[in-house]
Design a protein around this motif. Structure first.
Motif, PDB file in Angstrom:
ATOM      1  N   GLU A 244      -5.568  -7.306  -1.792  1.00 53.58           N
ATOM      2  CA  GLU A 244      -4.453  -6.572  -1.181  1.00 53.58           C
ATOM      3  C   GLU A 244      -3.840  -5.587  -2.170  1.00 53.58           C
ATOM      4  OE1 GLU A 244      -3.203  -6.822   2.104  1.00 53.58           O
ATOM      5  OE2 GLU A 244      -5.103  -7.870   2.373  1.00 53.58           O
ATOM      6  N   LEU A 245      -3.668  -5.996  -3.415  1.00 57.46           N
ATOM      7  CA  LEU A 245      -3.143  -5.082  -4.427  1.00 57.46           C
ATOM      8  C   LEU A 245      -4.095  -3.909  -4.642  1.00 57.46           C
ATOM      9  CD1 LEU A 245      -1.730  -7.579  -7.073  1.00 57.46           C
ATOM     10  CD2 LEU A 245      -0.432  -5.798  -5.901  1.00 57.46           C
ATOM     11  N   ASN A 246      -5.392  -4.195  -4.643  1.00 56.73           N
ATOM     12  CA  ASN A 246      -6.391  -3.143  -4.823  1.00 56.73           C
ATOM     13  C   ASN A 246      -6.300  -2.112  -3.697  1.00 56.73           C
ATOM     14  OD1 ASN A 246      -8.666  -1.858  -6.021  1.00 56.73           O
ATOM     15  ND2 ASN A 246      -9.959  -2.833  -4.493  1.00 56.73           N
ATOM     16  N   LYS A 247      -6.223  -2.579  -2.471  1.00 56.60           N
ATOM     17  CA  LYS A 247      -6.132  -1.667  -1.323  1.00 56.60           C
ATOM     18  C   LYS A 247      -4.837  -0.867  -1.362  1.00 56.60           C
ATOM     19  CE  LYS A 247      -8.888  -4.608   1.697  1.00 56.60           C
ATOM     20  NZ  LYS A 247      -8.809  -5.543   2.837  1.00 56.60           N
ATOM     21  N   PHE A 248      -3.741  -1.532  -1.703  1.00 60.59           N
ATOM     22  CA  PHE A 248      -2.446  -0.857  -1.733  1.00 60.59           C
ATOM     23  C   PHE A 248      -2.386   0.184  -2.845  1.00 60.59           C
ATOM     24  CE2 PHE A 248       2.111  -0.657  -2.945  1.00 60.59           C
ATOM     25  CZ  PHE A 248       2.616  -0.188  -1.746  1.00 60.59           C
ATOM     26  N   LEU A 249      -2.885  -0.170  -4.025  1.00 64.31           N
ATOM     27  CA  LEU A 249      -2.827   0.762  -5.147  1.00 64.31           C
ATOM     28  C   LEU A 249      -3.791   1.931  -4.992  1.00 64.31           C
ATOM     29  CD1 LEU A 249      -2.408  -1.691  -8.146  1.00 64.31           C
ATOM     30  CD2 LEU A 249      -0.685  -0.195  -7.131  1.00 64.31           C
ATOM     31  N   THR A 250      -4.795   1.795  -4.135  1.00 61.82           N
ATOM     32  CA  THR A 250      -5.703   2.911  -3.865  1.00 61.82           C
ATOM     33  C   THR A 250      -4.957   4.028  -3.153  1.00 61.82           C
ATOM     34  OG1 THR A 250      -7.573   1.416  -3.692  1.00 61.82           O
ATOM     35  CG2 THR A 250      -7.844   3.586  -2.718  1.00 61.82           C
TER      36      THR A 250
END
Length: 182
Positions: free
Chosen positions: A132-138
């Motif tokens: 989720e952090l990866n998707k959000f930070l993208t």
């Protein structure tokens, strides 16, 4: 002043006007402006409509589990300086424009006490997992449409993994790293 002098002055004025008129016509013929087919300027903008319509950010080139195996928390600390304008990282640190990020990994979304989250962030339930952090930070606005976060995102996979590794280290008991899918 006699009439002859007046005629010379009027002739000079009329002659000058005639020369200007001929020069204007000649310049217009030589330097004829082309009217554009479509008025105005086209501004190239990276389209995110398709991403927002799908309800998420584009898929990363590599899964975050694999990227975290080689990620560096030290490099992440350097890259996270971009975030320091709006967020604090120390334990018990104050909220700024964004919430404090201490212990963010595996924390419930919109749960930092004393911070007023956007309605879109409050509506998105669940925990801040690595994925989720990866998707959000993208792409924050592409992943959670309506979020108040004005950051454009971190498009580079390795930089994002480094930042997530750094965020993982910001906890009394860091969350275990996910196992890489083979």
């Amino acid at each position: 002043m006699d009439s002859f002098e007046l005629n010379k002055i009027m002739g000079a004025i009329l002659g000058t006007c005639l020369v200007l008129l001929v020069t204007n016509f000649t310049a217009g013929a030589i330097f004829a402006p082309k009217a554009p087919e479509k008025p105005g300027y086209e501004i190239a903008v990276k389209s995110s409509e398709g991403e927002a319509a799908k309800g998420g950010a584009p898929a990363a080139a590599e899964p975050i589990e694999k990227l975290l195996q080689t990620a560096s928390a030290e490099k992440g600390a350097t890259a996270a300086k971009k975030c320091a304008a709006c967020h604090t990282f120390e334990k018990g640190g104050p909220n700024r424009v964004g919430p404090n990020l201490w212990g963010i990994v595996d924390r419930d979304r919109a749960s930092e006490a004393g911070f007023n989250y956007s309605a879109a962030m409050k509506a998105k339930s669940g925990k801040w997992t690595y994925d989720e952090l990866n998707k959000f930070l993208t792409n924050p606005k592409g992943y959670i449409a309506g979020t108040a976060m004005g950051f454009a995102g971190l498009p580079k996979d390795s930089e994002r993994a480094d930042v997530i590794a750094y965020l993982r280290s910001l906890a009394d008991k860091p969350a275990p790293l996910p196992t890489a899918a083979k």
